[in-house]
Design an enzyme around this catalytic site. Structure first.
Site, PDB file in Angstrom:
ATOM      1  N   ARG A   1      35.016  10.788  38.978  1.00  0.00           N
ATOM      2  CA  ARG A   1      34.830  12.000  39.783  1.00  0.00           C
ATOM      3  C   ARG A   1      35.800  12.057  40.961  1.00  0.00           C
ATOM      4  NH1 ARG A   1      30.505  11.493  42.471  1.00  0.00           N
ATOM      5  NH2 ARG A   1      29.119  11.034  40.723  1.00  0.00           N
TER       6      ARG A   1
ATOM      7  N   TYR B   1      40.230  39.632  46.840  1.00  0.00           N
ATOM      8  CA  TYR B   1      39.876  39.482  45.432  1.00  0.00           C
ATOM      9  C   TYR B   1      38.356  39.655  45.301  1.00  0.00           C
ATOM     10  CZ  TYR B   1      39.493  36.752  41.044  1.00  0.00           C
ATOM     11  OH  TYR B   1      39.241  36.310  39.779  1.00  0.00           O
TER      12      TYR B   1
ATOM     13  N   ASP C   1      44.506  33.100  50.791  1.00  0.00           N
ATOM     14  CA  ASP C   1      44.584  33.077  49.327  1.00  0.00           C
ATOM     15  C   ASP C   1      46.032  33.407  48.977  1.00  0.00           C
ATOM     16  OD1 ASP C   1      44.616  33.671  46.596  1.00  0.00           O
ATOM     17  OD2 ASP C   1      42.564  34.448  46.608  1.00  0.00           O
TER      18      ASP C   1
ATOM     19  N   LYS D   1      46.727  31.049  37.553  1.00  0.00           N
ATOM     20  CA  LYS D   1      47.731  32.111  37.479  1.00  0.00           C
ATOM     21  C   LYS D   1      49.133  31.506  37.316  1.00  0.00           C
ATOM     22  CE  LYS D   1      44.103  34.592  38.067  1.00  0.00           C
ATOM     23  NZ  LYS D   1      43.575  35.031  39.332  1.00  0.00           N
TER      24      LYS D   1
HETATM   25  C1  LIG Z   1      42.298  35.044  39.842  1.00  0.00           C
HETATM   26  C2  LIG Z   1      42.270  34.950  41.304  1.00  0.00           C
HETATM   27  C3  LIG Z   1      41.432  34.038  41.943  1.00  0.00           C
HETATM   28  C4  LIG Z   1      40.421  33.206  41.207  1.00  0.00           C
HETATM   29  O1  LIG Z   1      40.968  32.322  40.345  1.00  0.00           O
HETATM   30  P1  LIG Z   1      40.208  31.746  39.032  1.00  0.00           P
HETATM   31  O2  LIG Z   1      41.037  30.566  38.715  1.00  0.00           O
HETATM   32  O3  LIG Z   1      40.244  32.848  38.015  1.00  0.00           O
HETATM   33  O4  LIG Z   1      38.814  31.391  39.439  1.00  0.00           O
HETATM   34  C5  LIG Z   1      41.501  33.964  43.315  1.00  0.00           C
HETATM   35  N1  LIG Z   1      42.323  34.747  44.016  1.00  0.00           N
HETATM   36  C6  LIG Z   1      43.136  35.638  43.434  1.00  0.00           C
HETATM   37  C7  LIG Z   1      44.023  36.483  44.289  1.00  0.00           C
HETATM   38  C8  LIG Z   1      43.131  35.775  42.057  1.00  0.00           C
HETATM   39  O5  LIG Z   1      43.899  36.699  41.475  1.00  0.00           O
END
Ligand SMILES: *Cc1c(COP(=O)(O)O)cnc(C)c1O
Length: 417
Positions: free
Chosen positions: A77, A131, A203, A228
């Site tokens: 972990r 988001y 973010d 992403k």
């Molecule tokens: C997709 C996304 C997230 C979340 O990511 P996941 O890996 O799908 O949980 C957070 N912030 C932004 C801007 C995103 O586009």
């Protein structure tokens, strides 16, 4: 990289670069990052190091125990060299970071970070273009813990400063907003937050540290959905948060308390994606610019939301603060005929219809942020209120001329009810 005498085991996810290494350009660092010989052995990539249990030699060994610190295998972990190599690489790519925590998704990174810096009775300021799952956390996660969320207009610096109280402990930014693409003056807003004693969280999924070195622009924590751009191949879920020493320690302890861990297989895939991140972003940026320019010239299109375009309202800030872009942008059709928008989308052959973005393949998705706003309006002030139907494109690695022909097909289908 990372193999000098100062790089003894035990440093785990922490940055240990020498001044020499800092002089390498990002394209070089992305190749070298995280590849410590003690993790890779004699091969290029750190092997997928699967394991939950450390076996002790005998009872005396067990009684001596093991250091429960980064970089020592203690229990699965706490990660293994595969995850440490990824975390280390992300730390090296984020100037000012002392360490990186990996999360099982981008959403887990957002919730993990918020829970690390907020306590009952605190207030968090959240950008109105956040988001959607971040917005949902205000009600579903934070409110039941006695944490209040206030939304702010990311383009209104004065209004932002006025929202702080002595209970404001953190701010969540997202710039550009991942649907509507507003660029906030992060250096100014983060400076305000710091003055008021609040932690600035960005973010940074859109730009990554390659396009926006968040900590050197005044943020305290830079988080990404690695699902992403970093993964880049639409085959894994992961998130990360990078920070300086004190906050990194808080993030790490909270993540351990929550029992969060990512699989070494996924970490190896994310590392593989990371190695080509720079070239993919460059190619996607140039294709996105070609397509955004072309869409701006089309009579069916009311607005192209792409800060990389020279005549975009947010272009000056983007030009000042960003080093690179990506393939994600949006546009708004003229009129308000949802059936026409659906015909546009259904006529596309190369764009997959789907959420997410940042993969090697192009994607399209409709969006209508009106109901997900509370501090700003959609459509924004000054627009024709009829023009409200958004379409977001994630531009992949296909030939941009082929993508343009595909989008032409979509625009032709608009008028063919
Ligand atoms: C997709 C996304 C997230 C979340 O990511 P996941 O890996 O799908 O949980 C957070 N912030 C932004 C801007 C995103 O586009």
């Amino acid at each position: 990289m990372g193999c000098g005498p100062g790089h003894a085991q035990g440093d785990g996810n922490r940055r240990l670069s020498s001044p020499d290494e800092d002089q390498h350009k990002p394209a070089t660092r992305i190749v070298e990052a995280g590849r410590r010989p003690e993790w890779t052995g004699s091969v290029v990539n750190p092997p997928v190091w699967r394991g939950s249990t450390h076996l002790y030699a005998d009872s005396a060994d067990l009684a001596r125990g093991r250091p429960n610190a980064d970089g020592h295998f203690y229990y699965g972990r706490r990660g293994s060299p595969t995850q440490w190599a990824l975390a280390d690489a992300l730390t090296e790519l984020e100037p000012g970071a002392a360490g990186t925590v990996l999360y099982p998704s981008g959403v887990a990174a957002i919730s993990g970070v918020l829970l690390s810096v907020l306590e009952s009775g605190d207030t968090v300021l959240m950008t109105d273009n956040a988001y959607e799952p971040s917005r949902v956390m205000a009600k579903s996660l934070l409110a039941p813990l006695g944490i209040e969320t206030r939304f702010f207009d990311p383009l209104d610096s004065e209004g932002f400063a006025a929202l702080f109280t002595e209970r404001t402990r953190a701010v969540l930014f997202e710039s550009p907003g991942s649907l509507s693409m507003e660029v906030a003056d992060i250096p100014a807003l983060a400076a305000t937050a710091r003055m008021k004693g609040a932690v600035s969280i960005l973010d940074n999924t859109w730009a990554t540290a390659l396009g926006f070195p968040a900590l050197s622009r005044g943020c305290d924590i830079s988080l990404m959905s690695l699902t992403k751009h970093v993964g880049g191949h639409s085959d894994l879920m992961m998130g990360s948060a990078s920070a300086g020493e004190a906050l990194y320690t808080r993030l790490r302890l909270k993540s351990q308390a929550l029992g969060l861990v990512v699989s070494p297989d996924d970490a190896a895939l994310a590392l593989r994606g990371l190695r080509t991140l720079g070239v993919r972003l460059e190619r996607e940026t140039s294709s996105a610019l070609t397509l955004a320019r072309w869409l701006s010239s089309r009579p069916e299109v009311a607005h192209v939301l792409c800060p990389m375009l020279p005549d975009a309202p947010s272009h000056q800030l983007w030009q000042r603060d960003f080093i690179g872009g990506c393939g994600l942008f949006s546009f708004v059709l003229k009129g308000s005929d949802p059936a026409g928008r659906a015909r546009f989308i259904d006529a596309l052959e190369l764009f997959g219809i789907g959420y997410s973005w940042g993969g090697y393949e192009s994607l399209v998705i409709p969006f209508d942020p009106a109901r997900a706003r509370s501090a700003t309006s959609w459509p924004p002030a000054g627009w024709n209120t009829q023009d409200r139907l958004g379409i977001r494109l994630s531009i992949g690695l296909e030939d941009p001329q082929d993508l343009m022909r595909d989008l032409s097909r979509g625009l032709e289908a608009l008028g063919s009810a």
